[in-house]
Structure formats: structure tokens, C-alpha cells
Write a protein that holds these residues in place. Structure first.
Motif: not given
Length: 419
Positions: A67-95
């Protein structure tokens, strides 16, 4: 503060005033990396269940193993104010995501569905931030499994080892007969998977947690950790010389073909045996890694839920969380992935023998304290701490002259530097 927190924090500050994007009513966008085989079929089943509830599913699949590639895309989406409803994240990264204010509370769904009664506290805690659910667990993998070819063991008149000393005795017999005792792939995460099993065997669940969850230096830099490294070195001495860079499924294939007798690997290995048409308990055996029969090292897939501003999409998001923990989806997904349901109330009669054994151990260890998170698979600590452990363990595994005392000092220094 780890690197993800620093990076995301800076980006979030620069875009804090950006408006959230408006999506189509009733749409649920899901970021995941289930792009092949049984996982892709499971994702399709989840989509069908959501569509049956009247929602629109928007697939946001990003291929790439961990999921390294997915996390890179997610960071861009989240900080631009357009996150998905749900994202596959695990462990302490959730916090880490929750700490930055990106995630939404699922407490209302959790209360309605009795999550606290269905999910062991040790798992539930990983899904929470400051006591509130912000993610939903999808399944549970048991990592501390020993996969065995019984026909190969029979050639040297040996039984499945239940302790490390028994493992060494069996391995010596196999080696003398020209058989590879332990199939393994020389990759950092695989080295850590074996080291983790040995650490649990030597330290026990309490000190394992003190070391790899609490980062307690009294345990990390101790004689027991030196013993862990010494025993790990002996276990690794039974691996063949061609292990470097080998993929885990290739190592599993060695056990299937009888080229090797055993493998220490999580229950995703079961998929390889199933694909080969083999029956558990007959053609292959699944047993707890030596000296860990009363313990369960868990790896959990999960979805974190992001804040949305469209009411219809919020409803779809909550229905997604509810559906993920439904008995129907838990059954479909875990059978496809080789794991077990995260719900402890599931009827396991239609599952295979290894899954039934795994659930028995899951339920038991949830009560005894033997249920511990896998640091090799990102459930016990941040990705930064995990990376530091990987470096020490892999360097030790590849050393021509491994020194347990030196490795113990290096582990303590590496973890200390990562905190």
C-alpha cells in the motif's frame, strides 16, 4: 513525531482552509489495494453489498502490495480536502491520521452494532483514537504459524516441533537427510516475521508487548533479547543458501513440493496450499510456531473513515462500516484471503481446519493476554520504528558472524532513535 505526521502536518496547515469536495449523493469511495485474486473478488462482493443498499460504489484501487503507492495518493487527496470515504490503513498509522483531524467518529455505528462485545479489546484499541472508533477492522491474520509438509517429516521419522529445542532436533535430522528444514525468503519483512515468532517464544507475550508495543528499554536491552537473537540465528541456520530475495509464496511452494519441510509465515500462506488443491490436516499441517501455542500474533486489515460533508455520503460511509463487520462479508472476505473473521461470535463450521484452529486460539488468547500485535506487519508500532527494527534484524540475519549482544545494543539504539 514520525515522518508521516511531520509531512502531513505541514501539508494540512497549508490547505486547512480548502473546502471539502462535494460528491454524488449516496456515493462511497473506497481506497484499497485489493487488486488481485481472492482479494479482488472480496472487494467486488463488498461493492455488491453496498449497491444492494442503494449506494453508489466508487472504486479507488491502487495496486502495490503493502500500500505504499496508495498512501502517497491518499496524502495528496486528503490535504487537498477531497478524501475518499474510506481508506485501507492499518496499525498505529490510523492514530496518526486521526491526530491530524482527518478521521470521523464511528461511535454511533459501533454502539448500534455492539462492536465492543464482538471485537476483542486489544483489536478495538487499534481502531480507536482517544477512545473513539475511527476505523473498522476487516479480518484477523494469525502470523505465528508453522506450515509443515507431513510427508517430508515422515521421511526422517519426525513429528511437528512444539518447542524451539524440538525444532532444532527435527531440523538437524532433516539437514542430515539432505532436506531443507526451513523454507524462507530473504526479505526484511520475512526476516522480521521469523524473528517475531522467536521473540514471542523466548520473551512470552507480556515481555514481547513491553518490548515491541511499549518500547520498554529494560526488555529491549536485556539478556532475554540477547537470547532471542541467539535463537533466531540458530533458526536461520536451517535456511538454504539461495533464500536471498525469494518471495514468500515461492518459499511456500518449496514446502508444497517437498523441497523443504517447514515455513514460518502468516495464514495468507494457506492460499498457496489451497490453490495447489491440498487439504489441511492431511496434505499439509498448520501448527503454532514453536513455543507459541498459547499465543496469537495478529495482523489486521482495516478501513479508516474520513470526514465528509455530504449527508448522503456520510450515511453511505456508516453503512459501509456496518457492512464490513456483517457476518456475511466477514465470511466471504476471510475465506478468500485465508484469514479469520474479527468477530468472535462467528459460526466457524464451514471454515477449514486451520481457520477453525486459528479462531479457537484467537478467542482463547483474547481472554488470557496471549493476543499480541505483529510488529513485522505494522500493528505494534509506527512505520518508522518498524523500519528501524527491520534494519537491525535483517543485518543480523545476513551477517557472516552474528553477534547477539551487539545486535541487542543496536536494536535498543535504533528504537530509541525512532521514538
Amino acid at each position: 513525531m514520525n515522518r508521516m505526521t511531520r509531512t502531513l502536518g505541514a501539508l494540512a496547515l497549508s490547505s486547512a482552509l480548502m473546502p471539502l469536495g462535494n460528491a454524488q449523493a449516496g456515493e462511497v469511495e473506497v481506497l484499497h489495494w485489493w487488486t488481485s485474486g481472492g482479494e479482488a473478488r472480496a472487494a467486488a462482493a463488498l461493492k455488491e453489498m453496498m449497491v444492494a443498499q442503494g449506494h453508489t460504489w466508487k472504486d479507488f484501487a491502487v495496486a502495490g502490495g503493502g500500500g505504499e503507492a496508495a498512501m502517497t495518493v491518499l496524502k495528496t487527496r486528503a490535504v487537498s480536502g477531497n478524501p475518499p470515504a474510506a481508506a485501507q490503513i492499518k496499525g498505529l498509522d490510523i492514530r496518526e491520521w486521526a491526530k491530524l483531524g482527518f478521521l470521523t467518529s464511528l461511535d454511533d455505528v459501533a454502539a448500534q452494532e455492539n462492536w465492543n462485545q464482538l471485537i476483542p479489546p486489544r483489536i478495538a484499541d487499534v481502531m480507536k483514537y482517544e477512545g473513539h472508533y475511527v476505523a473498522v477492522p476487516v479480518n484477523v491474520h494469525r502470523v505465528n504459524w508453522l506450515w509443515v509438509n507431513p510427508e517430508v517429516l515422515a521421511r526422517v521419522d519426525a513429528k511437528v516441533p512444539t518447542t524451539l529445542d524440538e525444532f532444532f532436533t527435527v531440523a538437524d535430522k532433516l539437514k542430515a537427510a539432505g532436506i531443507i528444514p526451513l523454507a524462507h525468503g530473504g526479505q526484511p519483512w520475512q526476516d522480521a516475521t521469523v524473528f517475531e515468532a522467536v521473540a514471542l517464544a523466548v520473551l512470552g507475550p507480556k515481555d514481547y508487548s513491553r518490548a515491541f508495543v511499549d518500547n520498554d528499554m529494560d526488555v529491549i536491552n536485556s539478556a532475554k533479547m540477547e537470547e532471542t537473537f541467539a535463537r533466531f540465528a540458530k533458526v536461520m541456520s536451517y535456511v538454504d543458501d539461495n533464500a536471498a530475495g525469494r518471495d514468500w509464496n515461492t518459499a511456500t511452494g518449496m514446502v508444497i513440493k517437498g523441497e523443504a519441510a517447514m515455513q514460518i509465515m502468516g495464514d495468507w500462506a494457506k492460499g498457496e496450499f489451497t490453490a495447489a488443491g491440498l487439504t489441511p490436516g492431511k496434505d499439509y499441517l498448520c501448527a503454532p510456531a514453536p513455543a507459541t501455542s498459547g499465543d496469537f500474533t495478529f495482523n489486521v486489515d482495516s478501513f479508516a473513515m474520513f470526514k465528509l460533508n455530504n449527508e448522503d455520503n456520510v450515511k453511505a460511509q456508516k453503512d459501509l462500516a456496518r457492512t464490513i463487520l456483517s457476518p456475511e462479508f466477514q465470511t466471504v472476505f476471510t475465506k478468500a484471503k485465508g484469514s479469520i473473521p474479527v468477530r468472535t461470535d462467528m459460526d466457524m463450521s464451514d471454515f477449514d481446519a486451520c481457520a477453525q484452529d486459528s479462531m479457537d486460539a484467537f478467542r482463547a488468547t483474547a481472554k488470557t493476554g496471549g493476543l499480541v500485535p505483529s510488529f513485522a506487519h505494522g500493528l505494534a508500532n509506527t512505520s518508522y520504528v518498524q523500519g528501524q527494527i527491520f534494519d537491525v534484524v535483517t543485518n543480523f540475519a545476513n551477517s557472516d558472524n552474528p553477534d547477539p549482544a551487539e545486535a541487542t545494543d543496536q536494536l535498543a539504539a535504533a528504537i530509541q532513535a525512532a521514538l
